[in-house]
Design a protein around this motif. Structure first.
Motif, PDB file in Angstrom:
ATOM      1  N   GLY A 186      -3.700 -19.386  -6.504  1.00 59.09           N
ATOM      2  CA  GLY A 186      -4.100 -18.751  -5.253  1.00 59.09           C
ATOM      3  C   GLY A 186      -3.323 -17.472  -5.028  1.00 59.09           C
ATOM      4  N   MET A 187      -2.022 -17.514  -5.299  1.00 65.45           N
ATOM      5  CA  MET A 187      -1.196 -16.314  -5.158  1.00 65.45           C
ATOM      6  C   MET A 187      -1.627 -15.234  -6.148  1.00 65.45           C
ATOM      7  SD  MET A 187       1.580 -14.604  -6.740  1.00 65.45           S
ATOM      8  CE  MET A 187       2.550 -15.790  -7.649  1.00 65.45           C
ATOM      9  N   ILE A 188      -1.844 -15.620  -7.415  1.00 64.51           N
ATOM     10  CA  ILE A 188      -2.234 -14.644  -8.437  1.00 64.51           C
ATOM     11  C   ILE A 188      -3.586 -14.022  -8.118  1.00 64.51           C
ATOM     12  CG2 ILE A 188      -2.863 -14.400 -10.875  1.00 64.51           C
ATOM     13  CD1 ILE A 188      -0.755 -16.445 -11.561  1.00 64.51           C
ATOM     14  N   PHE A 189      -4.489 -14.801  -7.502  1.00 63.18           N
ATOM     15  CA  PHE A 189      -5.810 -14.273  -7.142  1.00 63.18           C
ATOM     16  C   PHE A 189      -5.739 -13.340  -5.944  1.00 63.18           C
ATOM     17  CE2 PHE A 189      -9.675 -14.658  -4.531  1.00 63.18           C
ATOM     18  CZ  PHE A 189     -10.628 -14.221  -5.430  1.00 63.18           C
ATOM     19  N   VAL A 190      -4.956 -13.715  -4.946  1.00 65.98           N
ATOM     20  CA  VAL A 190      -4.941 -12.963  -3.684  1.00 65.98           C
ATOM     21  C   VAL A 190      -4.118 -11.676  -3.789  1.00 65.98           C
ATOM     22  CG1 VAL A 190      -4.208 -13.037  -1.271  1.00 65.98           C
ATOM     23  CG2 VAL A 190      -5.348 -15.013  -2.284  1.00 65.98           C
ATOM     24  N   ILE A 191      -2.989 -11.725  -4.498  1.00 59.42           N
ATOM     25  CA  ILE A 191      -2.091 -10.571  -4.536  1.00 59.42           C
ATOM     26  C   ILE A 191      -2.782  -9.289  -5.016  1.00 59.42           C
ATOM     27  CG2 ILE A 191      -0.092  -9.601  -5.764  1.00 59.42           C
ATOM     28  CD1 ILE A 191       0.706 -11.275  -3.385  1.00 59.42           C
ATOM     29  N   PRO A 192      -3.559  -9.299  -6.120  1.00 53.54           N
ATOM     30  CA  PRO A 192      -4.229  -8.059  -6.526  1.00 53.54           C
ATOM     31  C   PRO A 192      -5.181  -7.507  -5.461  1.00 53.54           C
ATOM     32  CG  PRO A 192      -4.232  -9.630  -8.323  1.00 53.54           C
ATOM     33  CD  PRO A 192      -3.756 -10.369  -7.120  1.00 53.54           C
ATOM     34  N   ILE A 193      -5.904  -8.403  -4.792  1.00 51.73           N
ATOM     35  CA  ILE A 193      -6.822  -7.958  -3.735  1.00 51.73           C
ATOM     36  C   ILE A 193      -6.029  -7.358  -2.577  1.00 51.73           C
ATOM     37  CG2 ILE A 193      -8.571  -8.719  -2.074  1.00 51.73           C
ATOM     38  CD1 ILE A 193      -9.320 -10.921  -4.073  1.00 51.73           C
ATOM     39  N   MET A 194      -4.956  -8.026  -2.196  1.00 50.28           N
ATOM     40  CA  MET A 194      -4.107  -7.531  -1.114  1.00 50.28           C
ATOM     41  C   MET A 194      -3.458  -6.204  -1.481  1.00 50.28           C
ATOM     42  SD  MET A 194      -0.889  -9.478   0.722  1.00 50.28           S
ATOM     43  CE  MET A 194       0.340  -9.042  -0.521  1.00 50.28           C
ATOM     44  N   ALA A 195      -3.013  -6.089  -2.742  1.00 41.83           N
ATOM     45  CA  ALA A 195      -2.355  -4.857  -3.179  1.00 41.83           C
ATOM     46  C   ALA A 195      -3.315  -3.679  -3.158  1.00 41.83           C
ATOM     47  CB  ALA A 195      -1.782  -5.046  -4.581  1.00 41.83           C
ATOM     48  N   ARG A 196      -4.557  -3.915  -3.521  1.00 41.36           N
ATOM     49  CA  ARG A 196      -5.547  -2.839  -3.498  1.00 41.36           C
ATOM     50  C   ARG A 196      -5.944  -2.504  -2.060  1.00 41.36           C
ATOM     51  NH1 ARG A 196      -9.058  -1.254  -7.481  1.00 41.36           N
ATOM     52  NH2 ARG A 196      -7.262  -1.713  -8.790  1.00 41.36           N
ATOM     53  N   ILE A 206      -0.690  -2.932 -10.012  1.00 37.04           N
ATOM     54  CA  ILE A 206      -0.812  -4.328  -9.583  1.00 37.04           C
ATOM     55  C   ILE A 206      -0.178  -5.247 -10.623  1.00 37.04           C
ATOM     56  CG2 ILE A 206      -2.442  -6.211  -9.141  1.00 37.04           C
ATOM     57  CD1 ILE A 206      -4.331  -4.076  -7.967  1.00 37.04           C
ATOM     58  N   GLY A 207      -0.430  -4.937 -11.896  1.00 39.76           N
ATOM     59  CA  GLY A 207       0.200  -5.711 -12.956  1.00 39.76           C
ATOM     60  C   GLY A 207       1.714  -5.638 -12.887  1.00 39.76           C
ATOM     61  N   LEU A 208       2.241  -4.443 -12.608  1.00 39.51           N
ATOM     62  CA  LEU A 208       3.691  -4.277 -12.486  1.00 39.51           C
ATOM     63  C   LEU A 208       4.253  -5.010 -11.276  1.00 39.51           C
ATOM     64  CD1 LEU A 208       3.986  -0.485 -13.425  1.00 39.51           C
ATOM     65  CD2 LEU A 208       4.669  -2.452 -14.814  1.00 39.51           C
ATOM     66  N   PHE A 250       6.392 -10.968   4.970  1.00 37.39           N
ATOM     67  CA  PHE A 250       6.615  -9.563   4.622  1.00 37.39           C
ATOM     68  C   PHE A 250       5.354  -8.832   4.165  1.00 37.39           C
ATOM     69  CE2 PHE A 250      10.882 -11.403   4.214  1.00 37.39           C
ATOM     70  CZ  PHE A 250      11.598 -10.517   5.014  1.00 37.39           C
ATOM     71  N   THR A 251       4.190  -9.472   4.320  1.00 34.02           N
ATOM     72  CA  THR A 251       2.938  -8.782   4.018  1.00 34.02           C
ATOM     73  C   THR A 251       2.812  -7.528   4.881  1.00 34.02           C
ATOM     74  OG1 THR A 251       1.791 -10.812   3.392  1.00 34.02           O
ATOM     75  CG2 THR A 251       0.423  -8.982   4.099  1.00 34.02           C
ATOM     76  N   GLY A 252       2.535  -6.405   4.244  1.00 31.83           N
ATOM     77  CA  GLY A 252       2.475  -5.120   4.937  1.00 31.83           C
ATOM     78  C   GLY A 252       3.739  -4.308   4.754  1.00 31.83           C
ATOM     79  N   PHE A 253       4.830  -4.934   4.299  1.00 36.25           N
ATOM     80  CA  PHE A 253       6.061  -4.216   3.976  1.00 36.25           C
ATOM     81  C   PHE A 253       5.893  -3.499   2.626  1.00 36.25           C
ATOM     82  CE2 PHE A 253       7.504  -6.644   7.433  1.00 36.25           C
ATOM     83  CZ  PHE A 253       8.790  -6.254   7.797  1.00 36.25           C
ATOM     84  N   PRO A 254       6.822  -2.633   2.228  1.00 34.27           N
ATOM     85  CA  PRO A 254       6.706  -1.917   0.945  1.00 34.27           C
ATOM     86  C   PRO A 254       6.498  -2.860  -0.233  1.00 34.27           C
ATOM     87  CG  PRO A 254       8.455  -0.952   2.264  1.00 34.27           C
ATOM     88  CD  PRO A 254       7.991  -2.178   3.010  1.00 34.27           C
ATOM     89  N   PRO A 255       5.751  -2.415  -1.249  1.00 34.60           N
ATOM     90  CA  PRO A 255       5.406  -3.287  -2.383  1.00 34.60           C
ATOM     91  C   PRO A 255       6.605  -3.903  -3.097  1.00 34.60           C
ATOM     92  CG  PRO A 255       4.033  -1.325  -2.412  1.00 34.60           C
ATOM     93  CD  PRO A 255       5.050  -1.114  -1.329  1.00 34.60           C
ATOM     94  N   TRP A 256       7.730  -3.192  -3.167  1.00 35.14           N
ATOM     95  CA  TRP A 256       8.875  -3.749  -3.894  1.00 35.14           C
ATOM     96  C   TRP A 256       9.417  -5.006  -3.197  1.00 35.14           C
ATOM     97  CZ3 TRP A 256      13.728  -4.311  -1.752  1.00 35.14           C
ATOM     98  CH2 TRP A 256      14.024  -3.560  -0.606  1.00 35.14           C
ATOM     99  N   ILE A 257       9.272  -5.073  -1.880  1.00 30.31           N
ATOM    100  CA  ILE A 257       9.686  -6.272  -1.156  1.00 30.31           C
ATOM    101  C   ILE A 257       8.740  -7.434  -1.479  1.00 30.31           C
ATOM    102  CG2 ILE A 257       9.969  -7.310   1.138  1.00 30.31           C
ATOM    103  CD1 ILE A 257      10.875  -4.620   2.165  1.00 30.31           C
ATOM    104  N   ILE A 258       7.450  -7.135  -1.546  1.00 32.76           N
ATOM    105  CA  ILE A 258       6.465  -8.153  -1.912  1.00 32.76           C
ATOM    106  C   ILE A 258       6.737  -8.660  -3.334  1.00 32.76           C
ATOM    107  CG2 ILE A 258       4.008  -8.633  -2.258  1.00 32.76           C
ATOM    108  CD1 ILE A 258       4.792  -8.258   0.641  1.00 32.76           C
ATOM    109  N   ALA A 259       7.131  -7.757  -4.248  1.00 39.05           N
ATOM    110  CA  ALA A 259       7.423  -8.145  -5.627  1.00 39.05           C
ATOM    111  C   ALA A 259       8.560  -9.167  -5.673  1.00 39.05           C
ATOM    112  CB  ALA A 259       7.768  -6.925  -6.468  1.00 39.05           C
TER     113      ALA A 259
END
Length: 459
Positions: free
Chosen positions: A274-284, A294-296, A342-351
């Motif tokens: 679920g996380m792997i599916f949602v994260i790319p959509i959220m990142a875009r 997104i891969g990075l 932290f959704t909506g925070f900078p991508p490095w925090i999400i990583a």
């Protein structure tokens, strides 16, 4: 079925075999995740609608999931060396056909052939340690599970780089290279005699048809497919209780420890995929990241999972499966809550938040697989672990379909996580809180069933 003793391997042989398994397993897992990023290019080249091109993935998952169970059953009868040789040849042959494909039907045939062969690799990668490395199975399970986690994160990056620089057909090259492994596998895998027993063909066909109907319902929402799945499942149940040697022994399914272990693993895999599916959509959607970016975003978590999984495997051998499974689900709960917050925070925090959840996957996979080898009688290890693999693949399909439907919702304003920011990220924050609640349920269920198990049964 007559039980035969398994050959003893020297330590050097175990190390070589484990490394080789991880290499070919990497090819197999990446083959699935790489094509996710190639779907738009394939649709454009052949002029396909989204519902049509989705069969590049749906068809592969369908055959792969069924195959993982079938090969598990076959491994209880036929030598693993023979099954793996046939599987890799089919896998590479499908890749060669895919590389040369000039039409969509030809591409689908290639992916089907790939899945028919590729299903042997994850199915048997969990059976080999149980059969040939019993004293180190936790360690090897950890390595295998960490390889799956790493390859799932590396696949989209490799797919984006290769597909972007060359052409999507070149993604098949990785799979063709798996042929190199055959002579080494045949050298390092022990020779086995064919065991007594036979495959219940009717039962196998019925469960395959039921799974097909279920996956079609999950991916396409067809009620006819759901009815078909239920009817064939009922027929399979009738066959199981009336036939002398059914495809799956009823006594296995009546074992509460076995059914609880595979349900626990299923729920953990739902949270992971679920996380792997949602994260790319959220990142875009929220960050407008490219495919490679997104891969990075996922890659640090995949790398960490590769490292932690090996440590977790050694911990299983020392402490047992029960505490490692609990640690894994605790990390999933923490990770999903962090991502939600932290959704909506900078991508490095999400990583960093993704990393916490990612490292839980190999811990849950390896510890539950190790539990199964304790619970299942030795002569039924193949079909027992095959069903375990089947449910994990179904978890990926189910999570994608369910979470995709949730993300189709609009005007979501109620925020379930009081620590998160409200706004366009609300639906994502809510979804990850839902995954956290699912993981809490799984942890409580597992703890209730297995409390005191290892003290009574051994590690």
């Amino acid at each position: 079925m007559t039980e035969t003793s398994s050959p003893t391997l020297k330590q050097a042989q175990k190390n070589k075999l484990t490394l080789l398994l991880c290499i070919i397993l990497t090819f197999t897992v990446m083959n699935g995740t790489m094509f996710n990023v190639a779907i738009p290019d394939i649709a454009e080249e052949f002029g396909l609608l989204p519902s049509e091109v989705s069969w590049v993935m749906t068809g592969y998952i369908l055959v792969f999931a069924i195959g993982s169970l079938m090969y598990g059953k076959l491994a209880d009868i036929y030598p693993i060396k023979t099954l793996l040789t046939i599987g890799i040849i089919l896998f590479a042959s499908g890749a060669a056909l895919g590389f040369l494909s000039q039409s969509y039907p030809m591409l689908l045939a290639a992916r089907t052939l790939q899945a028919m062969g590729g299903a042997t690799i994850p199915a048997l990668s969990f059976i080999i340690p149980a059969r040939f490395m019993p004293n180190e199975r936790g360690k090897v399970f950890g390595i295998v599970a960490s390889t799956v986690a790493f390859a799932s994160g590396a696949g989209p990056i490799a797919g984006g780089v290769v597909g972007g620089a060359l052409d999507w057909r070149f993604l098949f090259i990785f799979s063709i290279l798996s042929l190199i492994a055959i002579p080494f596998l045949r050298k390092w895998l022990p020779n086995e005699e064919k065991r007594d027993g036979k495959v219940d063909i009717v039962g196998a066909v019925l469960i395959a048809l039921s799974i097909t109907g279920l996956l079609l319902f999950i991916t396409d929402g067809s009620l006819y497919a759901l009815v078909f799945a239920i009817v064939t499942a009922l027929l399979f149940g009738w066959r199981t209780v009336t036939y002398e040697q059914p495809f799956i022994q009823p006594s296995m399914l009546k074992n509460r420890y076995y059914t609880s272990a595979i349900i626990t693993s299923f729920l953990g895999t739902v949270a992971m995929f679920g996380m792997i599916f949602v994260i790319p959509i959220m990142a875009r959607d929220l960050y407008s990241l490219s495919t490679v970016q997104i891969g990075l975003l996922l890659f640090p978590g995949a790398m960490a999972a590769g490292i932690i999984g090996q440590f977790g495997g050694k911990l299983i051998d020392r402490k047992g499966s029960y505490p490692v499974t609990r640690i894994g689900f605790t990390l999933v709960i923490i990770g999903t809550i962090l991502i939600s917050t932290f959704t909506g925070f900078p991508p490095w925090i999400i990583a960093l938040c993704i990393l916490v959840q990612y490292i839980a996957f190999p811990l849950i996979q390896s510890s539950t697989a190790n539990l199964l080898t304790i619970i299942i009688p030795k002569e039924k290890t193949g079909v027992g672990i095959g069903l375990f693999n089947l449910l994990n693949f179904l978890a990926g399909a189910i999570s994608s379909a369910v979470f995709g439907s949730i993300l189709d919702l609009s005007n979501v304003s109620t925020l379930l996580n009081p620590l998160a920011q409200n706004g366009e990220n609300t639906i994502y924050a809510n979804l990850f809180i839902g995954l956290a609640l699912l993981s809490i349920t799984a942890l409580l269920f597992f703890s209730f069933i297995f409390k005191g198990f290892e003290n009574n049964k051994g590690k």
